[in-house]
Design a protein around this motif. Sequence first.
Motif, PDB file in Angstrom:
ATOM      1  N   ALA A   7      58.837  49.576   1.372  1.00 30.62           N
ATOM      2  CA  ALA A   7      58.309  48.568   0.662  1.00 30.62           C
ATOM      3  C   ALA A   7      57.532  47.549   1.640  1.00 30.62           C
ATOM      4  N   ALA A   8      57.839  47.363   2.718  1.00 32.40           N
ATOM      5  CA  ALA A   8      57.231  46.670   3.747  1.00 32.40           C
ATOM      6  C   ALA A   8      55.737  47.338   4.327  1.00 32.40           C
ATOM      7  N   ALA A   9      55.915  48.631   4.369  1.00 35.24           N
ATOM      8  CA  ALA A   9      54.802  49.439   4.726  1.00 35.24           C
ATOM      9  C   ALA A   9      53.724  49.318   3.742  1.00 35.24           C
ATOM     10  N   ALA A  10      54.116  49.583   2.451  1.00 36.81           N
ATOM     11  CA  ALA A  10      53.264  49.191   1.246  1.00 36.81           C
ATOM     12  C   ALA A  10      52.610  48.138   1.459  1.00 36.81           C
ATOM     13  N   MET A  11      53.009  46.880   1.609  1.00 42.62           N
ATOM     14  CA  MET A  11      52.551  45.839   1.792  1.00 42.62           C
ATOM     15  C   MET A  11      51.670  45.489   2.940  1.00 42.62           C
ATOM     16  N   LEU A  12      52.076  46.036   4.177  1.00 46.50           N
ATOM     17  CA  LEU A  12      51.612  45.728   5.344  1.00 46.50           C
ATOM     18  C   LEU A  12      50.354  46.627   5.695  1.00 46.50           C
ATOM     19  N   LEU A  13      50.370  47.801   5.172  1.00 43.94           N
ATOM     20  CA  LEU A  13      49.376  48.558   5.429  1.00 43.94           C
ATOM     21  C   LEU A  13      47.793  48.056   4.932  1.00 43.94           C
ATOM     22  N   PRO A  14      47.707  47.772   3.649  1.00 39.54           N
ATOM     23  CA  PRO A  14      46.240  47.161   3.310  1.00 39.54           C
ATOM     24  C   PRO A  14      45.731  45.977   4.180  1.00 39.54           C
ATOM     25  N   ILE A  15      46.970  45.317   4.702  1.00 40.40           N
ATOM     26  CA  ILE A  15      46.471  44.186   5.395  1.00 40.40           C
ATOM     27  C   ILE A  15      45.923  44.345   6.760  1.00 40.40           C
ATOM     28  N   LEU A  16      46.688  45.495   7.371  1.00 41.10           N
ATOM     29  CA  LEU A  16      46.130  46.143   8.840  1.00 41.10           C
ATOM     30  C   LEU A  16      45.062  46.645   8.478  1.00 41.10           C
ATOM     31  N   VAL A  17      44.591  47.599   7.512  1.00 42.49           N
ATOM     32  CA  VAL A  17      43.115  48.253   7.377  1.00 42.49           C
ATOM     33  C   VAL A  17      42.164  46.924   7.347  1.00 42.49           C
ATOM     34  N   ASN A  18      42.403  46.012   6.533  1.00 46.44           N
ATOM     35  CA  ASN A  18      41.385  44.894   6.409  1.00 46.44           C
ATOM     36  C   ASN A  18      40.992  44.342   7.769  1.00 46.44           C
ATOM     37  N   GLU A  72      40.368  53.908   6.263  1.00 46.03           N
ATOM     38  CA  GLU A  72      40.271  53.106   4.768  1.00 46.03           C
ATOM     39  C   GLU A  72      40.941  53.959   3.722  1.00 46.03           C
ATOM     40  N   GLU A  73      41.046  55.320   4.051  1.00 44.95           N
ATOM     41  CA  GLU A  73      41.898  56.374   3.091  1.00 44.95           C
ATOM     42  C   GLU A  73      43.428  56.046   3.319  1.00 44.95           C
ATOM     43  N   ALA A  74      43.723  55.418   4.356  1.00 41.48           N
ATOM     44  CA  ALA A  74      45.251  55.390   4.578  1.00 41.48           C
ATOM     45  C   ALA A  74      46.117  54.694   3.416  1.00 41.48           C
ATOM     46  N   GLY A  75      47.260  55.114   3.279  1.00 42.44           N
ATOM     47  CA  GLY A  75      48.236  54.531   2.019  1.00 42.44           C
ATOM     48  C   GLY A  75      49.361  55.109   2.215  1.00 42.44           C
ATOM     49  N   VAL A  76      50.370  54.460   1.466  1.00 38.10           N
ATOM     50  CA  VAL A  76      51.637  54.753   1.542  1.00 38.10           C
ATOM     51  C   VAL A  76      51.878  55.848   0.221  1.00 38.10           C
ATOM     52  N   ASN A  77      51.660  57.275   0.373  1.00 40.97           N
ATOM     53  CA  ASN A  77      51.719  58.252  -0.393  1.00 40.97           C
ATOM     54  C   ASN A  77      52.908  58.826  -0.395  1.00 40.97           C
ATOM     55  N   LEU A  78      52.737  60.042  -1.301  1.00 40.05           N
ATOM     56  CA  LEU A  78      53.977  60.824  -1.412  1.00 40.05           C
ATOM     57  C   LEU A  78      54.398  61.469   0.011  1.00 40.05           C
ATOM     58  N   ARG A  79      53.539  61.449   0.942  1.00 41.11           N
ATOM     59  CA  ARG A  79      53.739  62.326   2.071  1.00 41.11           C
ATOM     60  C   ARG A  79      54.644  61.262   2.994  1.00 41.11           C
ATOM     61  N   ALA A  80      54.283  59.807   2.817  1.00 36.89           N
ATOM     62  CA  ALA A  80      54.779  58.826   3.803  1.00 36.89           C
ATOM     63  C   ALA A  80      56.209  58.528   3.007  1.00 36.89           C
TER      64      ALA A  80
END
Length: 929
Positions: free
Chosen positions: A441-452, A462-470
């Motif tokens: 949950a923290a990674a899902a919230m943190l990753l968009p902030i880090l990308v920006n 910019e394509e990075a996201g918490v997906n099924l592989r994550a």
Amino acid sequence: MKRDTRVTARDSAPVPCWRHLVAQHARRAGADLPPATVEELALHLEDIHAAVLEEGGSVVEARARTMQALEESTLSVLRRHARRSQRPHAREADDTARAAEERSLHVSSAIRTALRQFRHHPGFAAVVVLVLGIGTAAAATVFSVVDSVVLRPLPYRLPDRLVTLWDTNSEKGLAHDPISPVNFMDYRALPVFESAAAWWRPSLNLIDPGLDPVRVNAIETSGNLFEVLGVGPQVGAGFPVGGPLFVRNQPTIVISHRLWRTRYSADPSIVGRQLNLDGTAHTVAGVMPAGFHYPDDIDVWQLLRWDLTEHSRAAHFMEAVARLAEGATLWQAQSAVDALGLRLQEQFASTNRGWGTRLIPLLDEQLGYYRPALMVLFGAVALLLLIGCLNVASLLLTRALSREREMAVRIAVGASPRQLVAQLFAESLVLSAAGAALGIAAAAMLLPILVNIMPVSIPRLEEAGVNLRALGFGLMVLVATTTFFGLLPALLFLKRQVTTELKTGERGSSRGPRRIYSILVAGEVALACALLVSSTLLVRTVNRMTSTPTGVDADDVLTASVQLPNGAYNRWRIVSDTHAAIIDQIRRHPGVVAAGGGNFLPLEVGWRVPFGMLGEPGPARPEEAPQAQIHSVSEGYFESLGVSMASGRSFTNLDTPDATPVVVVNERFVRQYLAKGPAVGQVLLITATNIGPLGANLFRLRPPRPAGTPPPPPLPPTRFEIVGIVRDVRNAPLGQEVEPAIYFTTRQFPFQELFLTIRAVDRASALSALQRGLEAAAPGVPYGTPQTWGGRFAKRTAEPRLLMTVLTAFAALAALLAALGIYGLFSWSVALRQRELAIRLTLGASPASVGRLVLGQSVLLIAAGLVAGILLIRGAEGALASVVFEVSPTDPGAAAIASGLLLVAALAACIPPALRAMRVDPVEGLRAE
């Protein structure tokens, strides 16, 4: 032992006879328990009842808690089975189904027991979940980035077969140089390649009626580029499929989806429209799909307008990509290219001696520094997660050892080893699941902030996201941590045979657990040491890069490029006079201290050309002629960048095209070629083949020569007098040596593109001077993005600085976790050894000697961890070597600094337990046992 009823000290409510209650409960369940087991379980219930009273609970609460424990015991399972067997019409269940049901009951009961225990100890559970959550969040975030940037295939057809081609020259120390167009055509014909495309990078101005002129990122490419990549336009047909590599008289372009959307409002009629690029009308043939900007942030693909074979093999200025033929491997292709390169060296020695070509997979080329950097970062976060797991294992081990009596009771009442392991696994499952969920949950919230907020541009980030592989990665972490945390305490208890210890009452036998605990903490120290050494190497790398002398003192100097279009500026004198007028207008602006311009900025490589010296014999063979970089700069260029003259003079406004041709050389040129006598006054002989005064003539070709006609005679060399020697300005990327350089004046040798350098009292004054100077001297000509030289240099070092910052943060957190682990180990060790320390003090040992004993053991443990950490770094030398700069991965200074910092932190964690050991009261220590 007989226990009827008694009255508590806290109130007068009676306490039941636990032995009678257990026996009664067993009879109802149909279980025939031996007296010893009934007695042991009764004592366990009494302990639970007393513990609630000691915590401040009432007798009612204590009784309820105890009855709950009894109801959730294995006797409850027996009772449910007894009731089911007494039903009159019940059929006997299948053995397999009954076994599965029992397992389900055991698992659900174990999970409920684990949840209840953590509710009673929320602080412990919160610490464990937080540590696991931090580690999982960091790991999931970095994994998502690595998955998107490194692991995911490129969005091209069969991307694994795509390679880039770069020229190399070991004699010149060049490993990644642009390729010669004529050599490219020879390599392209090799059977190991299915196809290949090449391009160069012009500077273009886009001028539309009613819109502000803008600079656009563009390449002029062979017509098969999109075919090689396997990507077609979204709108229009694009370049002809299977068509020629170049078209001389039909200027054609393809534009990006971004440019189409932002400048032309996604007008579907864009195909066929004429766009003005540098004064020449180009027909739009298509629009590429959204997100396609190959090779890097390109908005305009211009169809090549000249024949690649009608150029010089000595000109290295193109980039290339090739697709391997079906069945051909990278090794086979490289071998074929190497063999052809040797033949070209023999056949065209004057231009190809020492030159070869290197193939690099396209993904590796596009990622560049980021691929090894991200892999190092992923390794670092894996170490951090492992340190967190070891710390949690230490916490769980400490807690497990404090539950010896509870586990002994479980075994005494008939719990099997499988049930014991299941209970411990259930507890670790609950903690691991909560930590993994928190981390994801923290990674899902943190990753968009880090990308920006990322300060550098990382391909495909910019394509990075918490997906099924994550999520799968998080599940893998959950399984691994659950297995580890559940297995270690279970094996420890089974080995220690806690029922025997319960009977003997011995509590000091902790050598086995202490050994396991020591291994865990030594592992933490080793991993923390590896992270600290890695971060120290990156700190030293960044320091080396930022302290590398560039030869300029220009952090606040504003730089911006200006490209004069061919249409209105197509003559030598017009370009020369326009550049001079722009710079003169800028100098007149208030606040400007100095201004100038050049066709290259520091850290960029100029054109390399051969030269001779008047009065000296020429080389025996053309390939033996000396070479140097050529740069074209204006008067005021050196002054604006803070570069001083070693001797002679710099350029002035009197060095016009009608005056004596003059040049300035750098100190490296003098050391290499003019060490025997004074350099000022010497005359250089230069024939710049295919390099004309406008710069564009570098690509302007002579008409094709009819077959059988002799080549035209070579142009006579031009004499240039050396009038000054300038201090070395770094004219090569960081990590490469300064090359000999010859500086021409823009008045005598202008290029259409000029990088202006403006030194002013502040950035606002410099920017205003740039805008007004262009409006006055070259209206309608746009300029590139203005940047200070300090900002440009910072971009050159942004990648290692970013990696250094993240690794340093990880290393600091790892050192903190290791210090906490050491503190926990020795605090627990002192508590368990209280009897031993009390005996030592009773027999005459001084408190100081006891403290030295504890510290000595801690130093040995820390030293073992440091040695293991250094060995771990030695095993990762290859990965670290790809991200450091002028620093060896085995640098003893980095190892010494990291080890010293970790040693100080670890010893600081050992001091409180040592002081506590020194204050042990012998009487109280012996009485406690």
